[in-house]
Design an enzyme around this catalytic site. Structure first.
Site, PDB file in Angstrom:
ATOM      1  N   GLU A  79       0.014  -0.796   5.769  1.00 35.10           N
ATOM      2  CA  GLU A  79       1.036  -0.302   6.708  1.00 35.10           C
ATOM      3  C   GLU A  79       0.770   1.141   7.079  1.00 35.10           C
ATOM      4  O   GLU A  79       1.040   1.554   8.206  1.00 35.10           O
ATOM      5  CB  GLU A  79       2.426  -0.446   6.073  1.00 35.10           C
ATOM      6  CG  GLU A  79       3.567  -0.387   7.094  1.00 35.10           C
ATOM      7  CD  GLU A  79       3.951   1.020   7.497  1.00 35.10           C
ATOM      8  OE1 GLU A  79       4.472   1.201   8.611  1.00 35.10           O
ATOM      9  OE2 GLU A  79       3.728   1.962   6.699  1.00 35.10           O
ATOM     10  N   ASP A 111       0.852  -1.198   0.000  1.00 31.53           N
ATOM     11  CA  ASP A 111       0.000   0.000   0.000  1.00 31.53           C
ATOM     12  C   ASP A 111       0.885   1.244   0.000  1.00 31.53           C
ATOM     13  O   ASP A 111       2.050   1.198   0.386  1.00 31.53           O
ATOM     14  CB  ASP A 111      -0.921   0.015   1.222  1.00 31.53           C
ATOM     15  CG  ASP A 111      -0.165   0.000   2.552  1.00 31.53           C
ATOM     16  OD1 ASP A 111       0.667  -0.904   2.721  1.00 31.53           O
ATOM     17  OD2 ASP A 111      -0.397   0.896   3.395  1.00 31.53           O
TER      18      ASP A 111
HETATM   19 ZN   LIG Z   1       6.359   2.226   4.686  1.00 32.53          ZN
END
Ligand SMILES: [Zn+2]
Length: 462
Positions: free
Chosen positions: A152, A89
């Site tokens: 994350e 991501d």
């Molecule tokens: Zn990162």
């Protein structure tokens, strides 16, 4: 067997850039508006993770998708596991790009695009490190898993799930920060303090608004107040601006006197890098005869918590020789006549302090305190092989000497592993453009990282 890792890595330059291009072009930003049961983060993060896994399939690795939020690429067998944690991501692009953030652009021997630095570029460099081993037909003596998360930048959905259902790896690293190596991450606690909505007669705090996120030092604060003498009030404000490191504006409006203070925004992991507009505004207002809940709010924000990033006044200060100071950020301050007041604080603390100590300290100065979230400190000893081996490879390949690991106030996936560290891929002295417009990485640095990752995986798995 002696392998010239640097020369080997250089052979993969074109293949690496082709693969990076195909990862960058997926806009893998978490998209809650389009979340479904199948795609709880929206489709983008999952699609990018799947494309990463497809590269593993293409190159003959075993790949496993645990669900649509996390998967891994595996090589080797054994009772022990070396884990490498990356994420597919990316942060939203934001404004100010000179190139398409979702198209890999090569200019001045740098790659530009969202994710080139955080974390598609480094994650793919680690993947190529693993691929180099396989192409050299090196049989590792343990199982190696490159785990790819998809969230994350927000809640670690997926990577947390992995650690709930899979055994704890023996050790590992996350190529999602900087070189040389981070072996300590402070604990992190966020606390909310609430106040009622009552005011007195002469001075009335109508609204107070500062800060958007607990992990940022607020750069701006605005209040609307009623005073007993507007002229005297304005005069005092001018004095205040003369004697404090903030700028400001004041004007009479239909809603009362509007007071605006401008400080300097910064990340909460070092509040000293910022100037907290919210506590400065409260500090100014606290000299007047506000009463009841409004007074309690202004006194806490403007006196007890003001200008005290090490939390001395509430006696939560503490310093650990290795991990450093407790730091406190006053991130969100709000008051209005319907809902009352709220102050959100974020603390980063070393081993030796704890979230209980901080919570108790806050409860001594405020009545209504709740803990919103908290993560314990993470530290891996310097003589653990995951630290010494990786630093040894780093020193050998870069020629740097006596390199020391670092402790940071931020948090990486590495803290999910008992023996986890963050390792690369931003080299010292290179501009950090993560989360910013025109994110980039020098191509030579990514190839250098690939070479370091290849040798590191080799050393840890032989
Ligand atoms: Zn990162």
């Amino acid at each position: 067997m002696t392998i010239d890792w640097k020369a080997l890595a250089n052979n993969y330059r074109d293949a690496y850039l082709d693969d990076l291009k195909s990862l960058i072009e997926i806009e893998s930003v978490r998209d809650d508006e389009h979340a479904t049961d199948e795609y709880p983060l929206g489709e983008g993060p999952t699609k990018a993770m799947e494309r990463f896994l497809a590269m593993g399939d293409r190159d003959g690795f075993k790949t496993v998708k645990l669900d649509n939020t996390v998967g891994y690429i595996e090589y080797g067998e054994g009772d022990k596991t070396l884990a490498i944690q990356s994420h597919a991501d990316v942060m939203p692009a934001g404004d100010g790009w000179k190139t398409d953030p979702f198209e890999l652009t090569i200019k001045d021997n740098k790659v530009f695009g969202r994710g080139t630095s955080d974390d598609k570029g480094p994650g793919l460099a680690a993947y190529y490190g693993l691929k180099m081993l396989k192409d050299q037909k090196i049989e590792p003596k343990l199982k190696i898993r490159l785990i790819i998360g998809t969230d994350e930048e927000s809640d670690w959905t997926g990577m947390k799930h992995y650690f709930e259902v899979e055994p704890q790896p023996t050790f590992g690293f996350s190529p999602d920060a900087e070189f040389p190596l981070i072996n300590g991450e402070k604990g992190n606690g966020t606390y909310e303090i609430k106040f009622g909505n009552q005011n007195g007669e002469e001075f009335v705090l109508k609204t107070f608004d500062s800060g958007l996120r607990t992990n940022m030092v607020p750069g701006k604060a605005v209040a609307f107040v009623e005073t007993d003498d507007n002229e005297a009030f304005v005069e005092k404000f001018t004095d205040f601006l003369d004697n404090n490191p903030v700028a400001g504006e004041i004007e009479a409006t239909d809603e009362g006197v509007k007071v605006l203070v401008t400080g300097k925004q910064a990340h909460a992991m070092e509040p000293k890098n910022g100037i907290n507009a919210g506590t400065y505004l409260a500090n100014f207002l606290n000299q007047f005869d506000f009463e009841k809940d409004a007074k309690a709010f202004l006194n806490l924000a403007g006196d007890v918590l003001h200008d005290d990033s090490r939390a001395h006044k509430i006696r939560a200060n503490y310093t650990d020789d290795i991990m450093g100071d407790v730091t406190m950020n006053v991130g969100i301050l709000k008051f209005d006549q319907a809902n009352g007041g709220m102050i959100n604080t974020n603390f980063r603390y070393p081993k030796g302090s704890s979230d209980e100590i901080i919570l108790e300290a806050l409860k001594k100065v405020a009545n209504n305190v709740t803990e919103l979230s908290h993560m314990v400190p993470h530290y891996v000893e310097k003589d653990d092989p995951i630290v010494s081996t990786l630093l040894g490879v780093y020193e050998r390949q870069t020629g740097e000497k006596n390199v020391e690991p670092e402790v940071v106030g931020g948090g990486t996936y590495a803290r999910l592993m008992d023996r986890g560290v963050a390792f690369g891929a931003l080299f010292p002295g290179v501009e950090d453009t993560m989360h910013q417009a025109n994110e980039f990485q020098p191509i030579d640095d990514l190839i250098k990282a690939m070479s370091i990752y290849g040798e590191s995986i080799y050393e840890l798995s032989k």
